[in-house]
Design a protein around this motif. Structure first.
Motif, mmCIF file in Angstrom:
data_model
loop_
_atom_site.group_PDB
_atom_site.id
_atom_site.type_symbol
_atom_site.label_atom_id
_atom_site.label_comp_id
_atom_site.label_asym_id
_atom_site.label_seq_id
_atom_site.Cartn_x
_atom_site.Cartn_y
_atom_site.Cartn_z
ATOM 1 N N ALA A 109 2.707 0.160 -2.155
ATOM 2 C CA ALA A 109 3.866 -0.143 -2.573
ATOM 3 C C ALA A 109 2.676 -1.447 -3.525
ATOM 4 O O ALA A 109 2.983 -1.737 -4.297
ATOM 5 N N ALA A 110 1.296 -1.766 -3.167
ATOM 6 C CA ALA A 110 0.269 -2.334 -3.718
ATOM 7 C C ALA A 110 -0.288 -1.458 -5.405
ATOM 8 O O ALA A 110 -0.320 -2.782 -6.163
ATOM 9 N N ARG A 111 0.110 -0.123 -4.960
ATOM 10 C CA ARG A 111 0.246 0.125 -6.522
ATOM 11 C C ARG A 111 1.329 0.229 -7.063
ATOM 12 O O ARG A 111 1.233 0.847 -8.607
ATOM 13 N N ASN B 119 1.806 0.845 2.886
ATOM 14 C CA ASN B 119 1.514 -0.234 1.857
ATOM 15 C C ASN B 119 0.622 -0.192 0.630
ATOM 16 O O ASN B 119 0.470 -0.589 -0.341
ATOM 17 N N LEU B 120 -0.365 1.222 0.994
ATOM 18 C CA LEU B 120 -1.031 1.296 0.047
ATOM 19 C C LEU B 120 -0.331 2.147 -1.547
ATOM 20 O O LEU B 120 -0.709 1.189 -2.188
ATOM 21 N N VAL C 166 1.246 8.660 2.028
ATOM 22 C CA VAL C 166 0.169 8.659 2.555
ATOM 23 C C VAL C 166 -0.150 7.401 3.719
ATOM 24 O O VAL C 166 -0.410 7.326 4.674
ATOM 25 N N ASP C 167 0.325 6.520 2.810
ATOM 26 C CA ASP C 167 0.546 5.012 3.611
ATOM 27 C C ASP C 167 1.513 4.504 2.456
ATOM 28 O O ASP C 167 1.185 4.158 1.319
#
Lengths: 317, 279
Positions: free
Chosen positions: A188-190, A185-186, A182-183
């Protein structure tokens, strides 16, 4: 490989006539050891290809999958040239290049030109290795277009042994793979280790490609890995159902392709790719038709309703 | 150290959700900004404003633990930022789903809950209230009607609501939103801002939102964090977004213009930092 030519001749000579009784026909096919092997290997490869194909389609890495198979061609012909099994060369080259492509991570987007340049060069390398071997053009032919009818007992064992870790790895990576598709960055942030995940996925894909090359060859890898999955995501939006559908379609194309080829003088790969393409085309056309019906219905409703409906709750960007 | 970093007495009442002291960030030898000292009180709605490329998203990356500060201290909810913290809900910038992206809205929201975990979401392996948590997040953003459709087939506003649901589903304490309004028309911008304000109020969440245009946020804003020209300044919007204040902080003639409808325009930090997209 001469095996395949002799096999094809044998089919032409001794194939029993089609009885139109599916059970009799199946029994007739399975009297031949090469058909038993083809069905065994084809079944395992189709399931693996269908399952991983879903992630390839969702992650948008179909060109990388295509490239892996071509790079594998150089490995396979190189291995043959120095007297090794082509599978060894396939494995080493696809896994190595898969890890390299995976390390690019999300930067892989827009790298089509780079990947294309590398794969063209490796195909050229493959041609050189074939000429060095001064041997069989049929070996190259089999690698490029598949030789499922020439699969040996040991090949079947390899396919089964390689399939188990491939499927287990995909089950383990399932959610983070979807999430990072999906993304990045998203994800990785999680806390998803996105680069390690990307490398792991490409290595698993390299394993699956190595298997699938045995069946459909380097050039036709799309037909088993990408086409069934691309068709499946148009049939259902639930990931688990789409994965099952992709595996089922790949299985169907392989079995039907084998059966048709048994009773015809034409190569198996042609039938597998044609069935895959035809089904994809039919599903896309059905989707278009459905959308056409829906829009013409709603415009009819607009025309017949006394007033235009007011603005919907949320519009488009 | 930037001048004028005092936070108004009104907003420092509660404990800080985010606290930065002398914070600096850079890539290699290049410093993007430095000397950032500010705090965002728990439950506050903070906007991160400034020209493109000033380092607004970088501030969010620091808060997420995706990047380390070059200098200074940073605390999120009293701790150093940690990657993967369940206390933070995040909506990245410019997430687009192409038409082929077939994952359904509800499944996407589910990824926000446990997408970072290994294995498959088999019944029995996942938390028992997984379904309820997803349904509650979808309901909170009002996306029930289309959560069953593929993300790729939804409009920009619908996708943005589901992105927000994805950020809310883990019941975070802080929402970090990176330009969530950038691809939306004016009507949808207002709707999304209203929605963010509402979910933040109901859940008592702290919001840190990177924005290109301050105007849609003015009714909700407690705090402005201004990032420009290598410096960061923070304070109440009425204190920071004035000609005198910005000119002093950035040692340059900056002009803040207010029109009859109360909209704010900042001129001088780049060509025109905050501008409404339509009238």
């Amino acid at each position: 490989m001469p095996v395949e030519l002799s096999v094809l001749l044998k089919i032409a000579d001794t194939t029993p006539p089609l009885s139109w009784n599916p059970l009799d026909d199946l029994a007739a096919m399975l009297q031949y050891e090469f058909m038993v092997h083809a069905f065994q290997a084809g079944t395992v490869v189709a399931v693996v290809a269908g399952v991983i194909g879903y992630f390839v389609v969702v992650r948008g890495t179909s060109f990388a999958a295509h490239a892996l198979s071509h790079i594998g061609f150089a490995g396979a012909t190189g291995a043959v040239a120095i007297g090794l099994s082509p599978v060894v060369g396939l494995l080493v080259f696809t896994v190595g290049s898969g890890a390299a492509i995976g390390a690019l991570g999300s930067r892989i987007r827009g790298r089509d030109v780079t990947i294309g340049i590398v794969l063209a060069w490796t195909l050229g390398l493959g041609v050189l290795f074939i000429s060095l071997y001064t041997g069989y053009a049929t070996e190259a032919y089999a690698l490029l277009f598949g030789e499922i009818l020439g699969i040996s007992d040991r090949d079947v064992q390899f396919v089964v042994v390689a399939a188990v870790p491939t499927l287990l790895a995909l089950a383990a990576l399932y959610r983070p793979l979807l999430f990072s598709s999906v993304d990045e960055n998203l994800a990785a942030a999680r806390g998803v280790p996105v680069t390690a995940l990307s490398i792991a996925f490409m290595v698993v894909l390299a394993l699956a490609v190595t298997e699938a090359v045995q069946v459909v060859g380097v050039l036709l890898i799309f037909a088993l890995i990408v086409t069934p999955a691309a068709t499946a995501v148009r049939l259902t939006q639930r990931p688990a159902a789409a994965i099952a559908a992709a595996a089922g379609l790949a299985l169907l194309f392989t079995w039907a392709g084998l059966a048709i080829a048994f009773y015809s003088p034409h190569p198996v790969s042609f039938f597998i790719t044609s069935l895959a393409f035809g089904t994809y085309l039919a599903v896309r056309l059905a989707g278009l038709a459905r959308r056409y019906v829906r829009t013409s219905r709603s415009s009819w409703r607009k025309l017949t309703s006394p007033r235009m409906p007011s603005a919907p709750s949320s519009g488009s960007s | 150290m930037a001048a004028g970093v005092q936070v108004s007495p009104l907003t420092v009442a509660g404990p800080a959700a985010v606290a930065a002291a002398g914070l600096a960030v850079g890539y290699g030898a290049r410093t993007i900004w430095s000397g950032a000292t500010f705090s965002v009180p728990a439950g506050a709605f903070a906007a991160v404003l400034g020209p493109n490329g000033a380092g607004k998203s970088t501030l969010l990356r620091l808060l997420l633990g995706l990047q380390q500060p070059a200098a200074g201290g940073l605390e999120v909810l009293g701790r150093r930022p940690r990657r993967g913290s369940p206390l933070i809900g995040y909506v990245p910038q410019g997430v687009t789903f192409d038409a082929e992206f077939s994952i359904r809205g509800a499944d996407f929201v589910g990824l926000g809950l446990d997408g970072h975990r290994w294995g498959m979401p088999l019944p029995g392996w996942t938390r028992a209230d997984r379904g309820e948590a997803i349904a509650a997040a979808i309901e909170a953003v009002g996306a029930q009607a289309y959560a069953g459709r593929p993300m790729g087939q939804l409009s920009g506003g619908e996708q943005q609501r589901l992105l927000l649901a994805q950020a809310l589903v883990g019941r975070p304490r802080i929402l970090l939103l990176d330009e969530p309004l950038s691809n939306l028309d004016v009507r949808n911008q207002a709707a999304i801002v209203g929605l963010i304000g509402e979910v933040a109020r109901v859940g008592g969440l702290t919001v840190v939102m990177v924005a290109h245009d301050v105007n849609p946020l003015l009714p909700l804003l407690d705090l402005v964090v201004y990032v420009a020209r290598g410096r960061v300044a923070a304070g109440a919007p009425g204190e920071i977004i004035t000609s005198e204040s910005l000119s002093r902080i950035y040692s340059a003639p900056v002009e803040v213009i207010r029109d009859r409808r109360g909209r704010v325009f900042v001129v001088g930090l780049d060509e025109e930092v905050a501008h409404p997209h339509a009238g």
